[in-house]
Scaffold this motif. Structure first.
Motif, short mmCIF file in Angstrom:
data_model
loop_
_atom_site.label_atom_id
_atom_site.label_comp_id
_atom_site.label_asym_id
_atom_site.label_seq_id
_atom_site.Cartn_x
_atom_site.Cartn_y
_atom_site.Cartn_z
N LEU A 181 14.44 -2.21 -7.29
CA LEU A 181 13.32 -1.42 -6.77
C LEU A 181 13.51 0.06 -7.08
O LEU A 181 12.53 0.76 -7.38
CB LEU A 181 13.18 -1.64 -5.27
CG LEU A 181 12.09 -0.84 -4.54
CD1 LEU A 181 10.72 -1.11 -5.14
CD2 LEU A 181 12.11 -1.15 -3.05
N GLY A 182 14.75 0.57 -7.02
CA GLY A 182 14.98 1.97 -7.33
C GLY A 182 14.59 2.31 -8.75
O GLY A 182 13.96 3.34 -9.02
N PRO A 222 16.88 0.47 -2.10
CA PRO A 222 16.13 0.05 -3.30
C PRO A 222 16.99 -0.56 -4.39
O PRO A 222 16.59 -1.52 -5.04
CB PRO A 222 15.47 1.36 -3.76
CG PRO A 222 15.29 2.14 -2.49
CD PRO A 222 16.51 1.84 -1.67
N THR A 298 13.85 2.27 3.13
CA THR A 298 13.51 1.82 1.79
C THR A 298 12.00 1.79 1.59
O THR A 298 11.49 2.20 0.54
CB THR A 298 14.11 0.43 1.55
OG1 THR A 298 15.54 0.52 1.62
CG2 THR A 298 13.71 -0.12 0.18
N ALA A 302 9.79 3.84 -1.04
CA ALA A 302 8.89 3.18 -1.98
C ALA A 302 7.48 3.76 -1.91
O ALA A 302 6.79 3.86 -2.93
CB ALA A 302 8.85 1.68 -1.69
#
Length: 635
Positions: A181-182, A222, A298, A302
């Motif tokens: 996700l990062g 993430p 997180t 996001a």
């Protein structure tokens, strides 16, 4: 007229600012390219898209975003207290063919490898068992393998094997194809609300599963949420990925055989400061709600493109986290801002439990019923009511069964209450017990009632799972080589098939217990209190029997026990490994059979018989046939 600007930087709404002030903030690094800015507080854009703004080069390896396993309060010392592994020849691990390096870190090397017996490519994670390797590193490595091996959830990376070889500890796990996700945020910017919560919902379900098994992740961020393409058959919206929670290296376990790890050595931090819950900084009373906090941080990252907290040292971040977290700004809905704020409550007692968290996510307007009660993506805006849980007592391990070769066809969609289909079939006339006062488990030989079999409704159509829904675990379609590649339902956990019962009916199911220690078929319930569940139980060590559970109590047998033949014994007889179970409701009685032998019966008065629920214990099961026949009483 001088243009004025407003900033929504990770929840901190500021303004108005002049154009020169905006440029100064960008040059000083106090405004990032993924921060949102607006000239009218109506249309928001990324600061990186505004002409004339210059941002400093991003520094590599921001320590506050890295996992800390250190007693130092200075972030420059945040790496694990071991030397980085020296590049050398690939390890020689029996059963694996190493095919390259996927990544290296301070604690070991991850290889791409071919698992010779499973015939699949895996990720092989290794760490050296050398004198210069910290014992803590090896223990965390072993702990990660143990934690993952005990978890079976579609949103948690799977582990297949673990051991020691060639001077290394290793474990083989699912090889993931995608990005974390990062990396997704860095590449494409913040997520929209719907996508962010679709990712968070999957993560929450995985963490809830882990918590149920006594595991707290302690490093949710993430970088540890890996995004992969949704498997075929999963009705995710376009461009919405499936989540795999990874890196359980700092996991806290609380099983009966584990040492209590809730008290961390004085002065040692475990976690990632930017995302860690406040209680992790002091190392005590860390539990599942610490993961809720990290997931909230997180989600905030996001949505906004940056973490909700920042600072130059751990102490700066720790001080900021002693106060309420900054609230997300006007670019998100009030419901989203409220839920993120609840997840980031400073006091763990103020954060929602997982069951409440998931319910609140599901109720968000931006999702519009995107998930079913089973936790799978819904195919409509309607969310079915979650079924009551079925509780089973622990059982000894199943005897070894050699599985056949598998070839997965596709991931199945549980569509909920689908219409049953089928044609009318008249088979013959049979007698049925009609005495509703027969004691539980006593088989009545009185058969004054006669019934003809009428319309037949298929509860499983070969290769499709229409009408089935998951009550937990993972269910899909598999080709079974044992029966000429016939598509069967295969899975573990709980699968539910609702149906519209006729006044009198019979259900026939053929199943292979496969690797399961036991299988329970819940065929009827009463509302209670306490609720009673009538089940047919296939227990390898004991046999097949009919009985009930009262509330969450143990299984109470009410009838005969019929032995269960083993798969090798059936093969010697030239028979398939699938076993037939029948039950019927007729003449005021609920009765059950196994392989043609009577198991028992009970009064049907007050029983609800509108679904078949299959629950596995200790492994997986296969189902190749399920049908309902209407029984027509002959006057």
């Amino acid at each position: 007229m001088v243009q004025e600007w407003y900033i929504d930087a990770g929840g901190r709404s500021e303004g108005p600012l002049s154009a020169s002030e905006l440029r100064e903030r960008a040059a000083a690094g106090r405004l990032g390219p993924t921060d949102r800015v607006s000239a009218d507080r109506v249309e928001w854009v990324f600061a990186g898209s505004v002409p004339g703004l210059a941002f400093p080069a991003r520094q590599p390896g921001r320590p506050l975003l890295e996992t800390v396993v250190s007693g130092s309060v200075h972030l420059s010392d945040s790496a694990a207290a071991v030397a980085a592994p020296v590049s050398d020849a690939p390890p020689c691990i029996p059963g694996y063919e190493v095919r390259g390096v996927l990544g290296t870190g301070a604690c070991g090397v991850v290889y791409r490898a071919w698992h010779e017996s499973l015939k699949r490519v895996v990720a092989l994670k290794t760490v050296r068992l050398a004198q210069n390797t910290s014992p803590d590193v090896v223990e965390r490595f072993e702990q990660e393998a143990r934690a993952l091996a005990g978890l079976q959830h579609p949103n948690i990376v799977a582990v297949y094997d673990r051991g020691h070889a060639d001077g290394r500890a290793y474990f083989a796990m699912e090889l993931l194809d995608g990005e974390d996700l990062g990396a997704r945020i860095d590449r494409a910017g913040p997520l929209d609300e719907r996508t962010a919560w679709l990712v968070a919902r999957q993560t929450a379900a995985a963490l809830a599963h882990a918590a149920k098994h006594g595991v707290t992740h302690r490093d949710v961020k993430p970088a540890n949420l890996f995004l992969v393409p949704a498997p075929t058959g999963f009705p995710f919206p376009p461009d919405v990925p499936m989540v795999k929670v990874t890196d359980f290296g700092l996991a806290l376990t609380s099983g009966p055989d584990d040492i209590d790890q809730r008290q961390t050595a004085a002065g040692v931090l475990l976690g990632t400061p930017i995302y860690m819950a406040p209680e992790q900084f002091v190392g005590s009373n860390v539990g599942p709600k610490a993961d809720v906090y990290s997931l909230g941080a997180t989600v905030s990252h996001a949505l906004s493109g940056r973490p909700p907290f920042d600072g130059r040292t751990v102490w700066e971040v720790m001080k900021k986290k002693s106060e309420p977290a900054p609230r997300l700004g006007p670019t998100v809905s009030r419901e989203t801002a409220d839920l993120v704020a609840a997840m980031l409550a400073t006091d763990a007692a103020g954060r929602p439990e997982y069951v409440d968290l998931i319910a609140r996510i599901d109720a968000l307007p931006c999702l519009d019923g995107a998930f079913s009660a089973a936790g799978l993506p819904a195919t409509s805006g309607r969310t079915p009511v979650a079924p009551a849980p079925v509780v089973s007592e622990p059982l000894p391990p199943a005897p070894a069964v050699v599985p056949g070769r598998k070839r997965w066809v596709h991931w199945a969609t549980f569509i909920g209450l689908g219409a049953v289909v089928g044609g009318a079939v008249l088979v013959g006339i049979v007698g049925r017990p009609t005495n509703s006062n027969v004691p539980d488990g006593t088989w009545s030989e009185e058969r004054p009632g006669a019934y003809a079999t009428g319309a037949q409704h298929l509860l499983y159509t070969s290769g499709e799972l229409t009408g089935w829904r998951s009550g937990g675990g993972l269910w899909q379609i598999e080709e079974d080589d044992a029966i000429e590649k016939t598509p069967v339902i295969a899975g573990f956990g709980t699968a539910v098939r609702p149906f519209d019962p006729a006044p009198n009916f019979r259900v026939t199911l053929t199943l292979d217990p496969h690797t399961a220690t036991a299988v329970e078929l819940q065929i009827a319930t009463t509302s209670g209190p306490p609720a009673t569940q009538w089940v047919v139980r296939l227990d390898r060590p004991v046999g097949c029997s009919f009985g009930k559970r009262v509330g969450a109590g143990a299984f109470e047998r009410a009838g005969e026990v019929v032995p269960i033949p083993t798969a090798p014994a059936l093969a010697q007889e030239g028979r398939r490994p699938y076993l037939e179970v029948k039950y019927e409701r007729a003449g005021g009685t609920l009765a059950a059979w196994f392989r043609g032998q009577a198991l028992g019966q009970t009064s049907a008065a007050g029983l609800t018989t509108n679904e078949l629920r299959v629950q596995t214990i200790g492994g997986s099961v296969r189902i190749d046939y399920a049908a309902l026949e209407e029984l027509i009483e002959q006057k």
